[in-house]
Motif scaffolding. Structure first.
Motif, PDB file in Angstrom:
ATOM      1  N   PRO A  33       0.811  -1.231   0.000  1.00  0.00           N
ATOM      2  CA  PRO A  33       0.000   0.000   0.000  1.00  0.00           C
ATOM      3  C   PRO A  33       0.836   1.268   0.000  1.00  0.00           C
TER       4      PRO A  33
ATOM      5  N   LEU B 207       0.773   4.284  -2.779  1.00  0.00           N
ATOM      6  CA  LEU B 207       0.559   5.673  -2.389  1.00  0.00           C
ATOM      7  C   LEU B 207       1.692   6.572  -2.866  1.00  0.00           C
TER       8      LEU B 207
ATOM      9  N   ILE C 275      -6.983   2.457  -1.444  1.00  0.00           N
ATOM     10  CA  ILE C 275      -5.860   1.639  -0.988  1.00  0.00           C
ATOM     11  C   ILE C 275      -6.291   0.736   0.164  1.00  0.00           C
TER      12      ILE C 275
ATOM     13  N   VAL D   6      -1.577   3.700   7.468  1.00  0.00           N
ATOM     14  CA  VAL D   6      -1.783   4.430   6.213  1.00  0.00           C
ATOM     15  C   VAL D   6      -2.424   5.783   6.486  1.00  0.00           C
TER      16      VAL D   6
ATOM     17  N   MET E 248      -0.736   9.487   5.816  1.00  0.00           N
ATOM     18  CA  MET E 248      -1.290  10.372   4.797  1.00  0.00           C
ATOM     19  C   MET E 248      -1.957  11.627   5.373  1.00  0.00           C
TER      20      MET E 248
ATOM     21  N   PHE F 212      -8.101   8.540  -3.193  1.00  0.00           N
ATOM     22  CA  PHE F 212      -7.227   7.387  -3.391  1.00  0.00           C
ATOM     23  C   PHE F 212      -6.957   6.603  -2.118  1.00  0.00           C
ATOM     24  N   VAL F 213      -6.857   7.252  -0.960  1.00  0.00           N
ATOM     25  CA  VAL F 213      -6.552   6.539   0.285  1.00  0.00           C
ATOM     26  C   VAL F 213      -7.625   5.495   0.613  1.00  0.00           C
TER      27      VAL F 213
ATOM     28  N   GLY G  40      -0.121   7.497  -6.521  1.00  0.00           N
ATOM     29  CA  GLY G  40      -0.835   8.708  -6.131  1.00  0.00           C
ATOM     30  C   GLY G  40      -0.363   9.951  -6.840  1.00  0.00           C
TER      31      GLY G  40
ATOM     32  N   TRP H 186      -5.968  12.555  -2.675  1.00  0.00           N
ATOM     33  CA  TRP H 186      -5.772  11.644  -1.547  1.00  0.00           C
ATOM     34  C   TRP H 186      -7.092  11.262  -0.904  1.00  0.00           C
TER      35      TRP H 186
END
Length: 270
Positions: free
Chosen positions: A50, A54, A81, A138, A142, A77-78, A58, A74
């Motif tokens: 992951p 990222l 993931i 994660v 982030m 996208f987060v 990303g 983000w």
């Protein structure tokens, strides 16, 4: 002539203790978690994939399609993931069962008084424990990079992933039971279904600019509803229609997976 007289003392029979599904699930989950606790580096090793996505994928999304994402790349996208991590983790749980077939551990578990559903749910929840740990890492990584964390939505989103993961893990176990005499078939089937489901869910790339047939196919992909729900939940909207449909997809997957998995486990014990 003497007569022998026997006196009988009534013996009070105690009823057999009823099975407790929650207790059985806890026993199975604790059994499966012990190897993970002895080897915590496996959790750190699972973070590589992951974090690589990222770090490398990303920025590509941000540079090429940044204007497409209203709330930021983000925020879009987060959650994807986290769903991908759950998908990879729970869909490969059947490989552990294949190893237990080889060692005879599965047969020993079947003769225990544990309920068959607890053998599936406990093992699937075991997979969710390290996945939750990875999700926390994660999110923590982030958050400084313009990822807006809504704690309530994040908790609901992780609960939704747990329900979906139970169903997917149970299907993975059913697949392992079906191909236990040809274990190489497990990876063939798993990989054959995994990547089309990922692509048709809009997990890595938005499907709005894709061809019409992909948009139609995505409507029949339960993973696409889970992905949309996670993005909505992590944005803080827990009562949206997307979140509702995500719960429907997760619950249907869990019910289907447990039904197929328990039947397969009962047949394997016959």
């Amino acid at each position: 002539m003497t007569t022998l007289t026997l006196t009988t003392t009534p013996v009070e029979l105690t009823a057999e203790p009823q099975r407790n599904l929650i207790r059985d699930i806890r026993i199975v989950m604790n059994r499966e978690l012990k190897p993970v606790l002895r080897d915590p580096f496996s959790l750190l090793f699972g973070m590589i994939q992951p974090l690589v996505f990222l770090a490398l994928f990303g920025p590509l999304l941000s540079g090429s399609m940044g204007a497409t994402f209203g709330d930021g790349v983000w925020q879009w996208f987060v959650p994807s993931i986290l769903v991908m991590t759950t998908l990879f983790g729970t869909s490969t749980t059947g490989a552990n069962l294949l190893f237990e077939f080889q060692t005879g551990a599965h047969e020993r578990m079947l003769v225990t008084p544990l309920s068959r559903s607890s053998l599936l749910v406990g093992r699937a929840l075991k997979e969710m424990v390290p996945l939750f740990g990875q999700a926390v890492i994660v999110i923590a990584v982030m958050t400084p990079f313009a990822f807006d964390l809504h704690l309530g939505g994040a908790v609901v989103g992780l609960a939704l992933l747990a329900v979906f993961g139970i169903g997917l893990g149970a299907l993975s176990y059913a697949l392992a039971i079906a191909v236990r005499k040809q274990d190489w078939m497990f990876w063939v089937v798993q990989q054959t279904f995994l990547f089309p489901l990922m692509i048709l869910s809009g997990m890595l790339l938005p499907l709005e600019t894709g061809p019409g047939w992909m948009k139609v196919a995505a409507k029949f992909n339960p993973l696409s509803y889970v992905v949309d729900a996670e993005r909505t939940l992590f944005s803080g909207d827990v009562w949206s229609s997307a979140a509702l449909w995500g719960w429907v997809a997760a619950i249907v997957t869990a019910v289907l997976g447990l039904t197929v998995g328990i039947r397969a486990m009962l047949r394997s014990a016959a």
